[in-house]
Design a protein around this motif. Sequence first.
Motif, PDB file in Angstrom:
ATOM      1  N   VAL A 146      -4.247  -5.140   9.830  1.00 14.64           N
ATOM      2  CA  VAL A 146      -3.326  -6.006  10.078  1.00 14.64           C
ATOM      3  C   VAL A 146      -2.539  -5.615  11.384  1.00 14.64           C
ATOM      4  N   ASN A 147      -2.047  -4.345  11.593  1.00 15.28           N
ATOM      5  CA  ASN A 147      -1.462  -4.287  12.624  1.00 15.28           C
ATOM      6  C   ASN A 147      -2.343  -4.025  13.954  1.00 15.28           C
ATOM      7  N   ALA A 148      -3.481  -3.868  13.775  1.00 14.86           N
ATOM      8  CA  ALA A 148      -4.474  -3.616  14.761  1.00 14.86           C
ATOM      9  C   ALA A 148      -4.539  -5.280  15.518  1.00 14.86           C
ATOM     10  N   PRO A 160      -4.725   4.424  -2.295  1.00 14.88           N
ATOM     11  CA  PRO A 160      -4.009   4.681  -1.157  1.00 14.88           C
ATOM     12  C   PRO A 160      -4.810   4.337   0.170  1.00 14.88           C
ATOM     13  N   GLU A 161      -5.930   4.892   0.060  1.00 16.87           N
ATOM     14  CA  GLU A 161      -6.680   4.821   1.526  1.00 16.87           C
ATOM     15  C   GLU A 161      -7.032   3.551   1.684  1.00 16.87           C
ATOM     16  N   GLN A 162      -7.231   2.654   0.556  1.00 18.11           N
ATOM     17  CA  GLN A 162      -7.763   1.186   0.688  1.00 18.11           C
ATOM     18  C   GLN A 162      -6.373   0.379   1.326  1.00 18.11           C
ATOM     19  N   LEU A 163      -5.357   0.810   0.771  1.00 13.87           N
ATOM     20  CA  LEU A 163      -4.027   0.113   0.905  1.00 13.87           C
ATOM     21  C   LEU A 163      -3.657   0.398   2.356  1.00 13.87           C
ATOM     22  N   ARG A 164      -3.894   1.756   3.114  1.00 13.44           N
ATOM     23  CA  ARG A 164      -3.676   1.958   4.619  1.00 13.44           C
ATOM     24  C   ARG A 164      -4.521   1.219   5.228  1.00 13.44           C
ATOM     25  N   ALA A 165      -5.921   1.078   4.818  1.00 15.68           N
ATOM     26  CA  ALA A 165      -7.214   0.480   5.748  1.00 15.68           C
ATOM     27  C   ALA A 165      -6.549  -1.067   6.157  1.00 15.68           C
ATOM     28  N   GLN A 210       2.950 -12.227  18.388  1.00 16.18           N
ATOM     29  CA  GLN A 210       4.340 -12.822  18.257  1.00 16.18           C
ATOM     30  C   GLN A 210       4.780 -12.325  17.089  1.00 16.18           C
ATOM     31  N   ALA A 211       3.890 -11.684  16.267  1.00 15.24           N
ATOM     32  CA  ALA A 211       4.351 -11.263  14.894  1.00 15.24           C
ATOM     33  C   ALA A 211       4.891  -9.546  14.889  1.00 15.24           C
ATOM     34  N   ARG A 212       5.732  -9.453  14.090  1.00 14.56           N
ATOM     35  CA  ARG A 212       6.226  -7.759  14.116  1.00 14.56           C
ATOM     36  C   ARG A 212       5.119  -7.072  13.166  1.00 14.56           C
ATOM     37  N   ARG A 213       4.940  -5.580  13.519  1.00 16.55           N
ATOM     38  CA  ARG A 213       4.339  -4.985  12.882  1.00 16.55           C
ATOM     39  C   ARG A 213       4.447  -4.967  11.240  1.00 16.55           C
ATOM     40  N   ILE A 214       3.493  -4.784  10.321  1.00 16.48           N
ATOM     41  CA  ILE A 214       3.774  -4.677   9.111  1.00 16.48           C
ATOM     42  C   ILE A 214       3.756  -3.153   8.308  1.00 16.48           C
ATOM     43  N   ARG A 215       4.293  -3.315   7.194  1.00 25.55           N
ATOM     44  CA  ARG A 215       4.255  -2.292   6.167  1.00 25.55           C
ATOM     45  C   ARG A 215       3.645  -2.699   4.804  1.00 25.55           C
TER      46      ARG A 215
END
Length: 242
Positions: A152-154, A142-147, A217-222
């Motif tokens: 990407v969002n940064a 889970p920690e790697q996925l959050r990273a 120009q992209a939206r944030r992701i999950r």
Amino acid sequence: MSASYPRPYAVDHPHQHALEGHALDARPGAVLLARSPFYPGGGGQLADRGTLTWNGIVRDVVGFEHSLDGLWHLIAGDMAPAGLIHLQIATSFRQLMCEQHTVAHLVNSAVYRLFDGALLTGVRMTDGTEFSVDFDLTKLSPEQLRAVEDAVNAAIADDRPVRAFDMNYDDAQAKDGLFRAKSVAPPRQPNGLIRIVDIDGLDQQACGGTHLASTGQARRIRILKVDNKGRQNRRFRIGLTD
């Protein structure tokens, strides 16, 4: 040996959504054009949608055929377009494809950096707000996925310019990291070059698709979910947020 076709005009002009021109050739249900705003699909990116108009007749474009002379546009019905032809793509769909493709590069960049050069095994863009990117990976925490998600969002928040340039194909192959897919790569162009997409200060890789002008120009992701698709293949399901 497969034919090496000229790359689509749309790749170098992703923000041109309409053009006019005369047919190089035509047959019932199809017309060959030297220039077109349509991207015919490839590399996980869906083909553009839109219309052709001539002599007051409007027809949906339903497919494409590559040719050494240009791109055949397949249309609904059995008419053969003639005269001056107006080509119009669906702008909102093109924008979505550019957004998904740019975000896919950002996800690829984060995974490549955080997982010791893990390679891409597939991309599946869609006509919605969710799409998937596959990687040659065995397991993730889970920690790697959050990273990955945070990276990407940064990059989106940084609003980095996205550009493209050509370089010699053999030189590109000799440089680490420009080819990121495990089993496929953009083909060598007839002039011996390959197109490289550059996300300013962050990422460079060979690519033949359309992209946003900047990451902002992209939206944030999950990252919605990661599916196991084999012993060493993980599918990242990406959601674009409002």
